[in-house]
Design a protein around this motif. Structure first.
Motif, short mmCIF file in Angstrom:
data_model
loop_
_atom_site.label_atom_id
_atom_site.label_comp_id
_atom_site.label_asym_id
_atom_site.label_seq_id
_atom_site.Cartn_x
_atom_site.Cartn_y
_atom_site.Cartn_z
N HIS A 61 -31.61 36.79 -54.79
CA HIS A 61 -30.90 37.87 -55.47
C HIS A 61 -30.84 37.57 -56.96
O HIS A 61 -30.64 36.42 -57.36
CB HIS A 61 -29.48 38.01 -54.92
N LEU A 62 -30.98 38.59 -57.76
CA LEU A 62 -30.90 38.43 -59.21
C LEU A 62 -29.58 38.97 -59.73
O LEU A 62 -29.17 40.07 -59.37
CB LEU A 62 -32.05 39.17 -59.89
N ALA A 63 -28.94 38.18 -60.56
CA ALA A 63 -27.75 38.62 -61.28
C ALA A 63 -28.12 38.58 -62.75
O ALA A 63 -27.90 37.58 -63.44
CB ALA A 63 -26.56 37.72 -60.97
N LEU A 64 -28.78 39.64 -63.20
CA LEU A 64 -29.23 39.69 -64.59
C LEU A 64 -28.07 40.01 -65.50
O LEU A 64 -27.23 40.85 -65.18
CB LEU A 64 -30.33 40.75 -64.73
N GLY A 65 -28.00 39.30 -66.60
CA GLY A 65 -26.90 39.55 -67.51
C GLY A 65 -27.05 38.82 -68.82
O GLY A 65 -28.03 38.12 -69.06
N LEU A 66 -26.07 39.02 -69.67
CA LEU A 66 -26.03 38.36 -70.96
C LEU A 66 -24.71 37.60 -71.07
O LEU A 66 -23.63 38.19 -70.90
CB LEU A 66 -26.13 39.39 -72.09
N HIS A 67 -24.80 36.32 -71.34
CA HIS A 67 -23.60 35.51 -71.49
C HIS A 67 -22.99 35.81 -72.85
O HIS A 67 -23.72 35.91 -73.86
CB HIS A 67 -23.96 34.02 -71.39
N PRO A 68 -21.69 35.98 -72.94
CA PRO A 68 -21.07 36.37 -74.21
C PRO A 68 -21.27 35.33 -75.32
O PRO A 68 -21.21 35.67 -76.50
CB PRO A 68 -19.59 36.53 -73.88
N GLY A 69 -21.55 34.10 -74.97
CA GLY A 69 -21.75 33.06 -75.97
C GLY A 69 -23.15 33.02 -76.52
O GLY A 69 -23.44 32.27 -77.45
N ASN A 70 -24.05 33.84 -75.96
CA ASN A 70 -25.46 33.82 -76.41
C ASN A 70 -25.73 34.97 -77.34
O ASN A 70 -25.64 36.06 -77.16
CB ASN A 70 -26.41 33.89 -75.22
#
Length: 70
Positions: A61-70
């Motif tokens: 399963h993919l949990a695609l996202g953007l980490h707030p620190g990046n």
């Protein structure tokens, strides 16, 4: 058993890691992305012909996202 937080994009051989996980009884892997590069690598792993043909891990399963620190 489910691995709920895998960062496979950092591994030199993510398919080998998935095979090891499956051998240890892991049935599902949730791959977490933190930025565009990680998301793209996870998408590549999930669509890899060897991965798909050999069913390295039964459920990926993919949990695609953007980490707030990046």
């Amino acid at each position: 058993m489910i691995d709920t937080h895998a960062h496979l994009y950092d591994l030199p051989d993510p398919l080998a890691a998935l095979r090891e996980a499956a051998a240890a009884g892991v049935t599902d892997v949730i791959a977490c992305g933190v930025d565009r590069g990680a998301n793209e690598k996870h998408l590549k792993i999930g669509t890899d012909p060897i991965f798909l043909k050999n069913r390295v891990c039964p459920y990926f399963h993919l949990a695609l996202g953007l980490h707030p620190g990046n």
